[in-house]
Design an enzyme around this catalytic site. Structure first.
Site, mmCIF file in Angstrom:
data_model
loop_
_atom_site.group_PDB
_atom_site.id
_atom_site.type_symbol
_atom_site.label_atom_id
_atom_site.label_comp_id
_atom_site.label_asym_id
_atom_site.label_seq_id
_atom_site.Cartn_x
_atom_site.Cartn_y
_atom_site.Cartn_z
ATOM 1 N N SER A 242 0.831 -1.209 0.000
ATOM 2 C CA SER A 242 0.000 0.000 0.000
ATOM 3 C C SER A 242 0.869 1.265 0.000
ATOM 4 C CB SER A 242 -0.965 -0.080 1.196
ATOM 5 O OG SER A 242 -1.911 0.928 1.132
ATOM 6 N N ASP B 204 -10.363 -3.850 -5.299
ATOM 7 C CA ASP B 204 -9.702 -2.979 -4.325
ATOM 8 C C ASP B 204 -10.491 -1.666 -4.239
ATOM 9 O OD1 ASP B 204 -7.943 -1.130 -3.064
ATOM 10 O OD2 ASP B 204 -6.239 -2.388 -3.593
ATOM 11 N N HIS C 208 -8.273 -4.496 -0.703
ATOM 12 C CA HIS C 208 -6.958 -3.852 -0.534
ATOM 13 C C HIS C 208 -6.085 -4.659 0.432
ATOM 14 C CE1 HIS C 208 -4.352 -0.375 -1.118
ATOM 15 N NE2 HIS C 208 -4.169 -0.274 0.183
#
Ligand code: MLT
Length: 201
Positions: free
Chosen positions: A102, A152, A183
């Site tokens: 991320s 996501d 995610h």
């Protein structure tokens, strides 16, 4: 920078450089590193920016809208830190693998966008396009694994595909894995990244 370095038992393996997600720390990805490359040295780095008390690697103005000036500054700051850490701990800065999730994948992407072959390979889990409008350096000798989610909620499929194209156009060899875990990091992507990494040496 706040970090943890653990020397591995097998010096022939690359050193894994770990970049956590927003709100994480330098320890978060140690279990993943142990799965990806048992015996490898690891350097976990905590992001230098705080957002409501949550560490990250660069400031953002809103979800997905990055403070580009800060992103560039932090990218260079991390490069300097990596050089210093290599001298201090004696790992080979020519044999590094980035592992980022991320926000951590985004700063690892920015390091590739600015410094080309700073990493021999990179495992980018749920990354975005860190910056647009740059002339990318050659990524000819760099291999990148991207783990992405078809569902996501914060990264559109087109953005992942844009990142894939930018990396390929700069010469990187890119392997994509699409999952349906949103995610989140999934064990399927961790195992696929491990198998992919084994083939890189
Ligand atoms: C970022 O800010 O880097 C991305 O939006 C991912 C995250 O939420 O950290």
């Amino acid at each position: 920078m706040i970090h943890i370095f653990r020397k591995g038992s097998d010096e022939s393996l690359p050193t894994l450089v770990l970049f956590h997600g927003t709100g994480g720390n330098e320890h978060d990805l140690l279990p993943l590193a142990g799965l990806l490359a048992p015996g490898a040295s690891v350097l976990g780095i905590r992001g230098n920016v705080l957002e409501n008390g949550m560490p990250r690697y660069f400031r953002r103005l809103a979800e997905g809208i990055f403070d580009e000036e800060d992103l560039i500054f932090r990218t260079h700051e991390l490069k300097q830190f990596l050089d210093k850490a290599a001298a201090e701990y004696g790992f080979d800065s020519g044999n590094l693998v980035a592992v980022g999730y991320s926000n951590g994948a985004n700063i690892a992407g920015s390091l590739l966008f600015h410094y080309g072959g700073i990493f021999r390979s990179a495992v980018l889990l749920h990354p975005m396009v860190p910056l647009r409008g740059l002339n990318l350096p050659s990524l000819k000798d760099v291999a990148v694994f991207i783990g992405a989610g078809t569902n996501d909620p914060i990264i559109r499929r087109e953005e992942t595909e844009e990142l894939e194209s930018l990396l390929r156009e700069a010469g990187a060899e890119v392997t994509m894995l699409w999952g349906n875990q949103g995610h989140r990091l999934s064990s399927a992507e961790a195992e696929a990244a491990r198998d992919w990494l084994k083939q890189q040496s």
